[in-house]
Design a protein around this motif. Sequence first.
Motif, PDB file in Angstrom:
ATOM      1  N   ALA A 233       0.837  -1.206   0.000  1.00 15.65           N
ATOM      2  CA  ALA A 233       0.000   0.000   0.000  1.00 15.65           C
ATOM      3  C   ALA A 233       0.872   1.257   0.000  1.00 15.65           C
ATOM      4  CB  ALA A 233      -0.911  -0.006   1.219  1.00 15.65           C
ATOM      5  N   VAL A 234       0.509   2.217  -0.855  1.00 15.96           N
ATOM      6  CA  VAL A 234       1.237   3.486  -0.965  1.00 15.96           C
ATOM      7  C   VAL A 234       0.232   4.631  -0.830  1.00 15.96           C
ATOM      8  CG1 VAL A 234       2.668   4.939  -2.449  1.00 15.96           C
ATOM      9  CG2 VAL A 234       2.964   2.455  -2.476  1.00 15.96           C
ATOM     10  N   GLY A 235       0.572   5.636  -0.057  1.00 16.23           N
ATOM     11  CA  GLY A 235      -0.294   6.787   0.079  1.00 16.23           C
ATOM     12  C   GLY A 235      -0.440   7.541  -1.232  1.00 16.23           C
ATOM     13  N   ILE A 236      -1.651   8.005  -1.528  1.00 12.85           N
ATOM     14  CA  ILE A 236      -1.945   8.699  -2.794  1.00 12.85           C
ATOM     15  C   ILE A 236      -1.991  10.197  -2.536  1.00 12.85           C
ATOM     16  CG2 ILE A 236      -3.656   8.978  -4.636  1.00 12.85           C
ATOM     17  CD1 ILE A 236      -4.543   6.079  -4.049  1.00 12.85           C
ATOM     18  N   ASN A 237      -1.256  10.931  -3.378  1.00 15.38           N
ATOM     19  CA  ASN A 237      -1.252  12.396  -3.308  1.00 15.38           C
ATOM     20  C   ASN A 237      -2.016  12.969  -4.502  1.00 15.38           C
ATOM     21  OD1 ASN A 237       0.398  12.149  -1.071  1.00 15.38           O
ATOM     22  ND2 ASN A 237       2.293  12.517  -2.225  1.00 15.38           N
TER      23      ASN A 237
ATOM     24  N   LYS B  62      -1.418  21.764  -3.974  1.00 17.90           N
ATOM     25  CA  LYS B  62       0.037  21.708  -3.926  1.00 17.90           C
ATOM     26  C   LYS B  62       0.504  20.264  -4.064  1.00 17.90           C
ATOM     27  CE  LYS B  62       0.440  25.759  -0.922  1.00 17.90           C
ATOM     28  NZ  LYS B  62       0.911  26.271   0.379  1.00 17.90           N
ATOM     29  N   LEU B  63       1.719  20.098  -4.587  1.00 14.39           N
ATOM     30  CA  LEU B  63       2.295  18.765  -4.704  1.00 14.39           C
ATOM     31  C   LEU B  63       2.484  18.159  -3.316  1.00 14.39           C
ATOM     32  CD1 LEU B  63       4.974  19.394  -7.470  1.00 14.39           C
ATOM     33  CD2 LEU B  63       2.771  18.273  -7.726  1.00 14.39           C
ATOM     34  N   ASP B  64       2.439  16.832  -3.249  1.00 18.19           N
ATOM     35  CA  ASP B  64       2.640  16.058  -2.020  1.00 18.19           C
ATOM     36  C   ASP B  64       1.505  16.226  -1.015  1.00 18.19           C
ATOM     37  OD1 ASP B  64       5.061  15.171  -3.052  1.00 18.19           O
ATOM     38  OD2 ASP B  64       6.168  16.834  -2.131  1.00 18.19           O
ATOM     39  N   HIS B  65       0.406  16.846  -1.428  1.00 21.31           N
ATOM     40  CA  HIS B  65      -0.728  16.956  -0.513  1.00 21.31           C
ATOM     41  C   HIS B  65      -1.534  15.663  -0.607  1.00 21.31           C
ATOM     42  CE1 HIS B  65      -3.379  19.461   2.003  1.00 21.31           C
ATOM     43  NE2 HIS B  65      -4.313  18.637   1.550  1.00 21.31           N
TER      44      HIS B  65
ATOM     45  N   GLN C  91      -8.511   9.782   7.354  1.00 25.71           N
ATOM     46  CA  GLN C  91      -7.628   8.666   7.002  1.00 25.71           C
ATOM     47  C   GLN C  91      -7.090   8.838   5.588  1.00 25.71           C
ATOM     48  OE1 GLN C  91      -9.019   4.675   7.981  1.00 25.71           O
ATOM     49  NE2 GLN C  91      -8.275   3.923   6.012  1.00 25.71           N
ATOM     50  N   GLN C  92      -5.780   8.551   5.406  1.00 28.75           N
ATOM     51  CA  GLN C  92      -5.153   8.730   4.095  1.00 28.75           C
ATOM     52  C   GLN C  92      -5.658   7.686   3.099  1.00 28.75           C
ATOM     53  OE1 GLN C  92      -0.880   8.393   4.018  1.00 28.75           O
ATOM     54  NE2 GLN C  92      -0.692   9.280   1.965  1.00 28.75           N
ATOM     55  N   PHE C  93      -5.858   8.138   1.880  1.00 27.37           N
ATOM     56  CA  PHE C  93      -6.266   7.270   0.784  1.00 27.37           C
ATOM     57  C   PHE C  93      -5.018   6.564   0.254  1.00 27.37           C
ATOM     58  CE2 PHE C  93      -8.016   7.278  -3.834  1.00 27.37           C
ATOM     59  CZ  PHE C  93      -8.560   6.018  -3.663  1.00 27.37           C
ATOM     60  N   LYS C  94      -5.041   5.220   0.211  1.00 30.49           N
ATOM     61  CA  LYS C  94      -3.871   4.457  -0.206  1.00 30.49           C
ATOM     62  C   LYS C  94      -4.225   3.502  -1.336  1.00 30.49           C
ATOM     63  CE  LYS C  94      -1.389   4.483   4.227  1.00 30.49           C
ATOM     64  NZ  LYS C  94      -0.717   3.652   5.253  1.00 30.49           N
ATOM     65  N   SER C  95      -3.208   3.163  -2.100  1.00 30.73           N
ATOM     66  CA  SER C  95      -3.388   2.146  -3.134  1.00 30.73           C
ATOM     67  C   SER C  95      -3.542   0.778  -2.479  1.00 30.73           C
ATOM     68  CB  SER C  95      -2.193   2.146  -4.092  1.00 30.73           C
ATOM     69  OG  SER C  95      -1.014   1.752  -3.407  1.00 30.73           O
TER      70      SER C  95
ATOM     71  N   GLU D 197      11.206   7.555  -2.662  1.00 28.91           N
ATOM     72  CA  GLU D 197      11.103   7.300  -1.229  1.00 28.91           C
ATOM     73  C   GLU D 197       9.692   6.851  -0.845  1.00 28.91           C
ATOM     74  OE1 GLU D 197      12.367  10.674   0.927  1.00 28.91           O
ATOM     75  OE2 GLU D 197      14.488  10.508   0.321  1.00 28.91           O
ATOM     76  N   ARG D 198       8.714   7.250  -1.630  1.00 26.65           N
ATOM     77  CA  ARG D 198       7.335   6.859  -1.322  1.00 26.65           C
ATOM     78  C   ARG D 198       7.128   5.345  -1.454  1.00 26.65           C
ATOM     79  NH1 ARG D 198       3.441  10.433  -4.924  1.00 26.65           N
ATOM     80  NH2 ARG D 198       1.892   9.150  -3.822  1.00 26.65           N
ATOM     81  N   LEU D 199       7.994   4.700  -2.227  1.00 26.41           N
ATOM     82  CA  LEU D 199       7.877   3.257  -2.416  1.00 26.41           C
ATOM     83  C   LEU D 199       8.608   2.457  -1.343  1.00 26.41           C
ATOM     84  CD1 LEU D 199       8.317   3.032  -6.298  1.00 26.41           C
ATOM     85  CD2 LEU D 199       6.183   3.094  -4.989  1.00 26.41           C
ATOM     86  N   ILE D 200       9.399   3.145  -0.539  1.00 26.50           N
ATOM     87  CA  ILE D 200      10.127   2.470   0.532  1.00 26.50           C
ATOM     88  C   ILE D 200       9.213   2.369   1.746  1.00 26.50           C
ATOM     89  CG2 ILE D 200      12.129   2.545   2.047  1.00 26.50           C
ATOM     90  CD1 ILE D 200      13.545   4.231  -0.081  1.00 26.50           C
ATOM     91  N   LYS D 201       8.943   1.144   2.158  1.00 28.49           N
ATOM     92  CA  LYS D 201       7.996   0.932   3.253  1.00 28.49           C
ATOM     93  C   LYS D 201       8.638   0.109   4.360  1.00 28.49           C
ATOM     94  CE  LYS D 201       5.350  -0.800   0.138  1.00 28.49           C
ATOM     95  NZ  LYS D 201       5.990  -0.218  -1.040  1.00 28.49           N
ATOM     96  N   GLU D 202       8.320   0.465   5.558  1.00 30.75           N
ATOM     97  CA  GLU D 202       8.764  -0.308   6.704  1.00 30.75           C
ATOM     98  C   GLU D 202       7.936  -1.587   6.802  1.00 30.75           C
ATOM     99  OE1 GLU D 202       8.455   2.031  10.169  1.00 30.75           O
ATOM    100  OE2 GLU D 202       9.891   3.563   9.502  1.00 30.75           O
TER     101      GLU D 202
END
Length: 783
Positions: free
Chosen positions: A325-329, A393-396, A460-464, A523-528
């Motif tokens: 899962a990746v957060g969507i901006n 704005k970008l990254d929002h 809550q953030q919208f994620k893929s 960096e957005r693809l790097i997940k813990e």
Amino acid sequence: MSIQSSVKQKGGQSARKQSPVPPQSKGEEILDNVKDAVTSEWDYKIALAVITILAVITRFWGIGHPNEVVFDEVHFGKFASYYLQRTYFFDVHPPFGKLLFALMGWFVGYDGHFLFDNIGDSYISNNVPYVAFRALPAILGSLTVPTVFLIMWESGYSLPAALVSAGLVLFDNAHIGQTRLILLDATLVFAMSVSVLCYVRFYKMRRDPFSRKWWKWLLLTGVALSCVISTKYVGSFTFFTIGSAVAIDLWGLLDVKRKEGALSLPEFGKHFVARLVGLIIVPFLFYLFWFQVHFAILSRSGPGDDFMTPEFQSTLSDNIMSSQAVGINYHDAIAIKHKETKTYLHSHPDRYPLRYDDGRVSSQGQQVTGYPFSDTNNHWEILPAQLFDESNKLDHQVTQGDFVRLRHIVTDTYLLTHDVASPYYPTNQEYTTVDVNEAYGARVNDTLFEIKIENAKAGQQFKSMSGHFKLIHMPTRVAMWTHTTPLPDWGYKQAEINGNKNIQQSSNVWYVDEIPSIPAGSERLIKEPKKVKHIPFLKKYFELQRAIFFHNNALTSSHPYASQPIQWPFLLRGVSFWTQNDTKQQIYFLGNPLGWWIASSLLAVFAGIIGADQLSLRRGIDTLDARTRSRLYDSTGFFFLCWAAHYLPFYLMGRQLFLHHYLPAHLASALVTGALLEFICNIDAVALDDSITTLATTDGKSSKKDGNIKKAVAPGFAKRNLTARERMGWNTLVTLWSAAAAVMAVVIGGWWYFLPLTYGKPGLDPAQVNARKWLGYDLHFAK
């Protein structure tokens, strides 16, 4: 209806002192003691042993053939493998029966490496202990036969009647065929028969309420009922059967004019609570227990993930949806996929036709469709509702409840729905796209959609992947939806996208499958590493129940071997399980036609007898004494209720139905057959009252003392100078045995004739196959 009261106890004697029904007439007492004189407890025990041995032989003979996957073994064998791999799967049935298969595999050291993918796959080359798996239903099927015998014995029926009922199941090809394969019905039918037996035993203890044995049989009835419904949800029919008998029993206990004495309300309350605990609460707790075991074992991500919510999937290790899962901006390019049909939200420059086939006019706008393959036309840029605000704005991040626009990147147009009927659904709205001038001009509101994430909290953030959502149109409040019927040629056979006014419908759910605008190495693809989450058991249980009932009701597609309930009692057609072209062998699931027709005929006879008796009573003609009528209505009627409860509800179902759904009802019809055969062959006990004062006469002396009648019968039968009435009693038993023998001869003949189709060997030539096509049996190799 309640269980009839003349029930057998040890020693073969009738428990008449326990009977709440009218006492026997003298003639009936004579008949019962004639039976007891010629039938001992050992006769029942020997018969029980013989039929049990025969049941084992008929179920286990040649069980290793064929050594290939047969029919629905592709499902239930697969599920056992998933359990052993601890891999999550989804099925419309509760877990108990499948857990038994997994337990059997665990016993023999099987690791679940084979997934039973196709009918005909070899067990031998894949090193699968399939005989061990098949042995489980064969054992349960073998035990079902003596259970039927015990039901009849415990209910007070004669030995020939009990043998007929058990024999109809013992020599039935459908029961044999279904219990030799890795299928659930053997577990279901066995648990159903044990439920009836335990309730009969519980009912026999009604004169000793709250005793140790009373509680034992009450609780065992509840446990058996829980096994029925924990195997398949049609087990609820068994609950209805037992529940109806319990309700009538409680209604009788409430009567202040009971012969046994009126119960006070507190005493009645104790009876009610005891049955509530034993027959409702205890079964439900056991039922929940198997789901707890199910969730505890299936801890790894698997093919069943897609049926569950992201929150549920987060409890599974190695779950792709959670780990990827990746957060969507805002301004991300995303590919949106429908959860159920797996089609992408897609658009292309082609337009809707001016008129559809039914004459309705379209908007002639750009087509928006569902496309099953990855393509650049599936890419949409997600934009904020306003051009100039902080979210632009970008990254929002995009969050729950945001209003967004979707821009189709390839054609530079904006997604829109409006009050124009869709191609296939006049009640649903058409989806199309418009250019930027309209999107931010005259039609600004029609391009606004709300992101409604399933089970999400505010903000809550919208994620893929994990962000399952519904796309709700702001002005009209319709949800974006698609289905499996393809569009005509003008739509390139792609799926229709439309606006569904029922926004609560579960098939409105979509998710973001990928974010192609994120460059590799971002960096957005790097997940813990994600920790496996925990959610309460009941929350998981209710979610699974919703999914089970939704998909169960959705099983409406046609199947070449599906059948209708009206066809089952008459055995009009069967189901092809397996074929082998080289040897001309086949397994065709089919009951014993002769046995089924006898049982179905006697069901009609029973209904006719009840109707005739009621009509006679209306006209003041009483042809039956009170006890005979009570036995007919209460005991045989209970078995008839069991048949009706396991058969008639299928007429209300719209899902796929098959012949095996009738097996529990067929077992109940076998009980009716044995009971009714005894009734038909019975002597007119009332007529004996006028002339008989004693049964056994020795040296001209009568033995009238209670408890000594049976002892006097044997010497009486040893004499040749029996009275006419005594000979009538004896002749009745001879008639009953003769009728039972005739029925079983016919049944065994039918069983033997159709054996090659049940066991899959030997192969038959075309003439032999055609000779067995009695009705609509669509057998293979007939030419």
